[in-house]
Scaffold this motif. Sequence first.
Motif, PDB file in Angstrom:
ATOM      1  N   LYS A 205       1.897   9.231  -4.301  1.00  0.00           N
ATOM      2  CA  LYS A 205       2.017   7.932  -3.654  1.00  0.00           C
ATOM      3  C   LYS A 205       2.080   8.091  -2.143  1.00  0.00           C
ATOM      4  CE  LYS A 205       4.656   6.012  -7.540  1.00  0.00           C
ATOM      5  NZ  LYS A 205       5.951   5.401  -7.946  1.00  0.00           N
ATOM      6  N   TRP A 206       1.540   7.087  -1.426  1.00  0.00           N
ATOM      7  CA  TRP A 206       1.570   7.125   0.029  1.00  0.00           C
ATOM      8  C   TRP A 206       2.993   7.238   0.558  1.00  0.00           C
ATOM      9  CZ3 TRP A 206      -2.329   8.252   2.992  1.00  0.00           C
ATOM     10  CH2 TRP A 206      -3.625   7.928   2.610  1.00  0.00           C
ATOM     11  N   SER A 207       3.906   6.426   0.012  1.00  0.00           N
ATOM     12  CA  SER A 207       5.282   6.424   0.507  1.00  0.00           C
ATOM     13  C   SER A 207       5.959   7.761   0.278  1.00  0.00           C
ATOM     14  CB  SER A 207       6.088   5.304  -0.170  1.00  0.00           C
ATOM     15  OG  SER A 207       6.007   5.418  -1.582  1.00  0.00           O
TER      16      SER A 207
ATOM     17  N   TRP B 216       0.823  -1.214   0.000  1.00  0.00           N
ATOM     18  CA  TRP B 216       0.000   0.000   0.000  1.00  0.00           C
ATOM     19  C   TRP B 216       0.856   1.262   0.000  1.00  0.00           C
ATOM     20  CZ3 TRP B 216       0.349   3.641   3.844  1.00  0.00           C
ATOM     21  CH2 TRP B 216       1.013   3.239   5.027  1.00  0.00           C
TER      22      TRP B 216
ATOM     23  N   ILE C 271       4.217  10.263   2.874  1.00  0.00           N
ATOM     24  CA  ILE C 271       4.563  10.022   4.277  1.00  0.00           C
ATOM     25  C   ILE C 271       6.043  10.289   4.529  1.00  0.00           C
ATOM     26  CG2 ILE C 271       4.706   8.265   6.091  1.00  0.00           C
ATOM     27  CD1 ILE C 271       2.229   6.949   4.816  1.00  0.00           C
TER      28      ILE C 271
ATOM     29  N   ALA D 156      -2.209   7.662  -3.377  1.00  0.00           N
ATOM     30  CA  ALA D 156      -2.994   8.230  -2.287  1.00  0.00           C
ATOM     31  C   ALA D 156      -4.078   9.159  -2.844  1.00  0.00           C
ATOM     32  CB  ALA D 156      -2.092   8.998  -1.318  1.00  0.00           C
TER      33      ALA D 156
END
Length: 213
Positions: A17-19, A3, A22, A8
């Motif tokens: 992207k989530w990565s 994930w 974050i 996102a």
Amino acid sequence: MNWLNSEAFVLFGQHIKWSDMIGNILGLIALALGWRRSLWSWPVQFLSGLVLFAAFVNHLTGSAGKQVVVMAVAGYGWWRWSRGKDQGEDGHISVRFATWRERAAMLAGAAVGTVAVALLFKAYPNLSWDPWPDAYIFVGTIVAMYAQARGMVEFWFAWLLVDLVGVPLNFANGYAFSGFVYVIYGALVLWGMRDWWLRSRRDARPVLEGAPA
């Protein structure tokens, strides 16, 4: 953990992207903590490097490798600041301008390191799509973090120079959130530079030329 590399949301036509999101938010927090001269800047920077490693490892191997080095330098910074020898009266790290010898060493290291890493990236194209700017950011980040670990005001100048290349490079490679965050980095760097610059006068103490790390 798949994930982390999923989408996102979409911002201004850019797929976030989530990565990427974050990891860069954590990096921004780490920089803010560095501004406040908090020891927690380093573990947060380490965690940021870990998340961004996951973001880049399957696409930009060179950038992923940079995060490994970032995590190692974060460990050095934690060790350096936690020793307590460089703390001021307020319990936080004291800050100062580097000596001319230290500046020369960092500039020389940055120049030689950038050329060496760029040649490595050119020899192994799978490591980087843009060898020279990637190498510049790779080495510049290490120099900036080293200067931060030593409490040098030049840390902020190094970050500013990294930002000037980091913003367009991240947008060009599809890491839009990284590009947006680098813009915020730029503003935070200017504020942090002013704070450390003024604080260096209050924390002024004798510095021996070529003092050991």
